[in-house]
Write an enzyme that holds these catalytic residues in place. Structure first.
Site, mmCIF file in Angstrom:
data_model
loop_
_atom_site.group_PDB
_atom_site.id
_atom_site.type_symbol
_atom_site.label_atom_id
_atom_site.label_comp_id
_atom_site.label_asym_id
_atom_site.label_seq_id
_atom_site.Cartn_x
_atom_site.Cartn_y
_atom_site.Cartn_z
ATOM 1 N N GLY A 131 0.853 -1.192 0.000
ATOM 2 C CA GLY A 131 0.000 0.000 0.000
ATOM 3 C C GLY A 131 0.885 1.237 0.000
ATOM 4 O O GLY A 131 1.213 1.788 -1.048
ATOM 5 N N ASP A 240 1.515 13.141 -8.007
ATOM 6 C CA ASP A 240 1.814 14.573 -7.793
ATOM 7 C C ASP A 240 0.676 15.437 -8.330
ATOM 8 O O ASP A 240 0.308 16.453 -7.749
ATOM 9 C CB ASP A 240 3.095 14.979 -8.544
ATOM 10 C CG ASP A 240 4.351 14.540 -7.806
ATOM 11 O OD1 ASP A 240 4.241 14.110 -6.653
ATOM 12 O OD2 ASP A 240 5.439 14.635 -8.411
ATOM 13 N N ARG A 243 -2.913 14.495 -6.273
ATOM 14 C CA ARG A 243 -3.073 14.780 -4.838
ATOM 15 C C ARG A 243 -3.640 16.176 -4.578
ATOM 16 O O ARG A 243 -4.391 16.366 -3.615
ATOM 17 C CB ARG A 243 -1.742 14.560 -4.108
ATOM 18 C CG ARG A 243 -1.467 13.078 -3.892
ATOM 19 C CD ARG A 243 -0.093 12.777 -3.365
ATOM 20 N NE ARG A 243 0.093 11.329 -3.215
ATOM 21 C CZ ARG A 243 1.266 10.733 -3.109
ATOM 22 N NH1 ARG A 243 2.378 11.454 -3.120
ATOM 23 N NH2 ARG A 243 1.348 9.427 -2.978
ATOM 24 N N GLN A 336 -21.130 17.528 15.540
ATOM 25 C CA GLN A 336 -21.242 18.043 16.916
ATOM 26 C C GLN A 336 -22.292 19.157 16.999
ATOM 27 O O GLN A 336 -23.081 19.211 17.945
ATOM 28 C CB GLN A 336 -19.868 18.562 17.369
ATOM 29 C CG GLN A 336 -19.765 18.848 18.845
ATOM 30 C CD GLN A 336 -19.801 17.572 19.691
ATOM 31 O OE1 GLN A 336 -19.560 16.476 19.188
ATOM 32 N NE2 GLN A 336 -20.144 17.719 20.953
ATOM 33 N N ILE A 337 -22.288 20.035 16.009
ATOM 34 C CA ILE A 337 -23.262 21.143 16.016
ATOM 35 C C ILE A 337 -24.686 20.605 15.884
ATOM 36 O O ILE A 337 -25.620 21.112 16.499
ATOM 37 C CB ILE A 337 -22.910 22.168 14.908
ATOM 38 C CG1 ILE A 337 -21.637 22.937 15.313
ATOM 39 C CG2 ILE A 337 -24.077 23.126 14.636
ATOM 40 C CD1 ILE A 337 -21.097 23.890 14.266
ATOM 41 N N PHE A 338 -24.855 19.532 15.127
ATOM 42 C CA PHE A 338 -26.181 18.916 14.988
ATOM 43 C C PHE A 338 -26.564 18.108 16.233
ATOM 44 O O PHE A 338 -27.710 17.683 16.352
ATOM 45 C CB PHE A 338 -26.207 17.984 13.770
ATOM 46 C CG PHE A 338 -26.554 18.671 12.465
ATOM 47 C CD1 PHE A 338 -25.626 19.458 11.801
ATOM 48 C CD2 PHE A 338 -27.802 18.503 11.892
ATOM 49 C CE1 PHE A 338 -25.947 20.068 10.590
ATOM 50 C CE2 PHE A 338 -28.131 19.109 10.677
ATOM 51 C CZ PHE A 338 -27.197 19.885 10.030
ATOM 52 N N GLY A 339 -25.602 17.868 17.118
ATOM 53 C CA GLY A 339 -25.888 17.105 18.327
ATOM 54 C C GLY A 339 -26.385 15.704 17.991
ATOM 55 O O GLY A 339 -25.933 15.089 17.023
ATOM 56 N N GLU A 363 -4.839 7.675 -2.018
ATOM 57 C CA GLU A 363 -3.844 8.454 -2.787
ATOM 58 C C GLU A 363 -2.631 8.830 -1.931
ATOM 59 O O GLU A 363 -2.060 9.911 -2.047
ATOM 60 C CB GLU A 363 -4.481 9.680 -3.448
ATOM 61 C CG GLU A 363 -5.606 9.245 -4.374
ATOM 62 C CD GLU A 363 -5.654 9.910 -5.705
ATOM 63 O OE1 GLU A 363 -4.710 10.637 -6.051
ATOM 64 O OE2 GLU A 363 -6.649 9.693 -6.410
HETATM 65 N N1 CAA Z 1 8.259 12.416 -9.145
HETATM 66 C C1 CAA Z 1 9.266 11.847 -9.888
HETATM 67 N N2 CAA Z 1 10.110 10.907 -9.361
HETATM 68 C C2 CAA Z 1 9.920 10.553 -8.077
HETATM 69 C C3 CAA Z 1 8.907 11.109 -7.266
HETATM 70 C C4 CAA Z 1 8.074 12.084 -7.845
HETATM 71 N N3 CAA Z 1 7.110 12.656 -7.135
HETATM 72 N N4 CAA Z 1 8.992 10.563 -6.034
HETATM 73 C C5 CAA Z 1 10.008 9.700 -6.061
HETATM 74 N N5 CAA Z 1 10.569 9.695 -7.291
HETATM 75 C C6 CAA Z 1 11.743 8.934 -7.742
HETATM 76 C C7 CAA Z 1 12.968 9.193 -6.848
HETATM 77 O O1 CAA Z 1 13.677 10.326 -7.285
HETATM 78 C C8 CAA Z 1 13.742 7.914 -6.990
HETATM 79 O O2 CAA Z 1 14.399 7.944 -8.244
HETATM 80 P P1 CAA Z 1 15.984 7.562 -8.431
HETATM 81 O O3 CAA Z 1 16.104 6.108 -8.129
HETATM 82 O O4 CAA Z 1 16.270 7.908 -9.859
HETATM 83 O O5 CAA Z 1 16.722 8.402 -7.428
HETATM 84 C C9 CAA Z 1 12.650 6.846 -7.119
HETATM 85 O O6 CAA Z 1 11.478 7.537 -7.583
HETATM 86 C C10 CAA Z 1 12.347 6.145 -5.815
HETATM 87 O O7 CAA Z 1 11.950 7.145 -4.897
HETATM 88 P P2 CAA Z 1 11.996 6.916 -3.321
HETATM 89 O O8 CAA Z 1 13.320 6.390 -2.921
HETATM 90 O O9 CAA Z 1 11.515 8.172 -2.676
HETATM 91 O O10 CAA Z 1 10.927 5.735 -3.155
HETATM 92 P P3 CAA Z 1 10.336 5.075 -1.858
HETATM 93 O O11 CAA Z 1 10.278 3.603 -2.055
HETATM 94 O O12 CAA Z 1 11.012 5.579 -0.629
HETATM 95 O O13 CAA Z 1 8.772 5.536 -1.893
HETATM 96 C C11 CAA Z 1 6.901 6.950 -1.427
HETATM 97 C C12 CAA Z 1 8.353 6.816 -1.913
HETATM 98 C C13 CAA Z 1 6.642 8.442 -1.445
HETATM 99 C C14 CAA Z 1 6.708 6.400 -0.020
HETATM 100 C C15 CAA Z 1 5.945 6.217 -2.416
HETATM 101 O O14 CAA Z 1 6.087 4.814 -2.310
HETATM 102 C C16 CAA Z 1 4.491 6.582 -2.213
HETATM 103 O O15 CAA Z 1 4.026 7.616 -2.698
HETATM 104 N N6 CAA Z 1 3.706 5.727 -1.503
HETATM 105 C C17 CAA Z 1 2.276 5.922 -1.399
HETATM 106 C C18 CAA Z 1 1.562 5.180 -2.482
HETATM 107 C C19 CAA Z 1 0.252 5.815 -2.840
HETATM 108 O O16 CAA Z 1 0.090 7.016 -2.822
HETATM 109 N N7 CAA Z 1 -0.704 4.988 -3.231
HETATM 110 C C20 CAA Z 1 -1.954 5.496 -3.664
HETATM 111 C C21 CAA Z 1 -2.616 4.505 -4.528
HETATM 112 S S1 CAA Z 1 -3.783 5.209 -5.626
HETATM 113 C C22 CAA Z 1 -5.193 5.485 -4.757
HETATM 114 O O17 CAA Z 1 -5.253 5.454 -3.580
HETATM 115 C C23 CAA Z 1 -6.325 5.874 -5.628
HETATM 116 C C24 CAA Z 1 -7.703 5.680 -5.179
HETATM 117 O O18 CAA Z 1 -8.061 4.761 -4.489
HETATM 118 C C25 CAA Z 1 -8.704 6.652 -5.630
#
Ligand code: CAA
Length: 382
Positions: A131, A240, A243, A336-339, A363
């Site tokens: 996740g 990005d 969100r 809370q306001i609606f109690g 997300e």
């Molecule tokens: N843009 C471009 N590149 C990025 C980036 C970004 N925002 N974030 C990280 N990277 C790149 C890094 O630069 C790195 O690249 P290099 O190897 O070239 O240096 C690579 O990606 C790995 O990055 P990290 O080391 O930061 O990776 P990590 O394993 O530590 O994970 C994290 C980072 C932010 C925790 C990521 O795993 C994350 O966002 N997790 C959450 C997942 C998520 O949001 N899931 C949502 C699912 S969709 C959903 O929920 C939809 C729905 O139901 C409606």
């Protein structure tokens, strides 16, 4: 200079989405919340009005909305109903990888059908054991000539059981972590795809959330977005963008709760006068207004940066964490306001509160947003 004036076109789209939310979504919000049916009639009307798939560029038949416009639509749809709103907005999430990483041919092939009929799409990243740790996915992709063979299970997939197209993230080798991930566009009618467990959720019950299972699914290499190993970055860039949209959705839920609470406070009498006369209630309403207005500013700032082509990872995470925590607080205070009445299904505030909770989770949980923010602010000093 800073300018908060929306363009004439943005004002029109905002009004269109607002009227749709009030006239079409709200009257059926309780029905879909209770029955958990998928709101196809709402999807069809949203499609007719151009409120679905707003990320599709004009050259492929879409409206090509900018990010700020997308947040305006998102806020209004969630003002109408968060469950239905999630169903509609999840299409943008699923199609964004194609918009940002697809070739001309792939965009034409995959995006155009969405402008022609009301189809649904899913972003298939999350798995039962992956996740928050998105780079830890286990769904395998094995190259076989001009195809990849996909095996694995995707979890909590929005629109999972109703989608006609999935954007699937799979790994060529789990030991490579993010460097082994590929993004593939997979049509629903590809043999080997089945729908697993459908979730019965606390809130946002009008949205479809299901497991999607891939068993020896053969996907042409021509359906891969970007190169091998680029899938993770495509997913991160997509998030990005989305969100800030999720943050706008949270503003919409909070605004719905605030509007109802304000109206109720003026109508409900205790101690011989409307409860709005009491400072305890006034301060709660004032805090709601402060939080909603400031959250919207964070949303617009992140979206504006994206539109300017400026880095916006940190700003999107700030907006997402702040606005969704804010929505949880505001909807809780509205109850809370609606109690006691607020805790019943006679009023909508209980639904807003249930719906708001998911915003802090999907997300990227708000803990993950804080991790992203912390990594950025610490890097700024290095
Ligand atoms: N843009 C471009 N590149 C990025 C980036 C970004 N925002 N974030 C990280 N990277 C790149 C890094 O630069 C790195 O690249 P290099 O190897 O070239 O240096 C690579 O990606 C790995 O990055 P990290 O080391 O930061 O990776 P990590 O394993 O530590 O994970 C994290 C980072 C932010 C925790 C990521 O795993 C994350 O966002 N997790 C959450 C997942 C998520 O949001 N899931 C949502 C699912 S969709 C959903 O929920 C939809 C729905 O139901 C409606």
């Amino acid at each position: 200079m800073i300018d908060f004036k929306l363009t004439e076109e943005q004002e029109l789209v905002r009004k269109l989405a607002h009227d749709f939310a009030v006239n079409e979504m709200r009257p059926v919000a309780r029905y879909y919340d209770e029955t958990e049916e998928f709101p196809w009639p709402i999807v069809e009307k949203a499609h007719e009005l151009g409120l679905l798939n707003s990320v599709i560029p004009e050259e492929y038949g879409g409206v090509g909305a900018d990010r700020v416009t997308e947040t305006l639509i998102a806020e209004e749809l969630f003002y109408g109903c968060a469950g239905m709103g999630t169903s509609l907005m999840a299409n943008n999430l699923a199609l964004t990888p194609i918009v940002i990483a697809g070739t001309e041919e792939q965009k034409e092939r995959f995006l155009t059908p969405f402008t022609e009929e009301p189809l649904m799409a899913s972003f298939a990243l999350t798995e039962p054991e992956a996740g928050s740790d998105a780079a830890g996915i286990r769904t395998r992709a094995v190259r076989d000539g001009d195809y990849y063979i996909i095996n694995g299970t995707k979890q909590f997939i929005t629109n999972g059981s109703v989608a006609s197209l999935y954007t699937v993230f799979a790994t060529l080798d789990p030991s490579l972590r993010h460097k082994g991930i590929i993004a593939l566009v997979v049509p629903r009618d590809t043999p080997g795809i089945s729908i697993g467990k459908k979730e019965h959720k606390m809130g946002q019950r009008a949205s479809d959330t299901a497991q999607v299972v891939f068993e020896d699914v053969r996907v042409p290499v021509a359906n891969r977005l970007g190169e091998e190993g680029e899938g993770f970055k495509i997913a991160m860039k997509t998030l990005d963008n989305s969100r800030a949209g999720i943050a706008a959705c949270a503003v919409g839920i909070a605004r719905a709760a605030y509007d109802d609470a304000r109206k109720y406070a003026l109508e409900r009498k205790q101690f011989g006068q409307p409860i709005a006369n009491f400072q305890a209630i006034q301060f709660m309403l004032a805090d709601m207004a402060i939080k909603i207005e400031t959250a919207r500013l964070a949303v617009w700032y992140a979206a504006w940066r994206a539109d300017q082509g400026l880095p916006h990872t940190k700003e999107s995470s700030i907006a997402k964490a702040y606005a969704t925590d804010m929505a949880m607080e505001v909807t809780t205070d509205a109850v809370q306001i609606f109690g006691g009445y607020g805790y019943t299904r006679e009023f909508m505030v209980e639904k807003y509160m249930r719906d708001a909770k998911l915003m802090q989770i999907y997300e990227g949980t708000n803990q993950i947003q804080r991790l992203v923010i912390a990594r950025h602010i610490l890097k700024e000093l290095m």
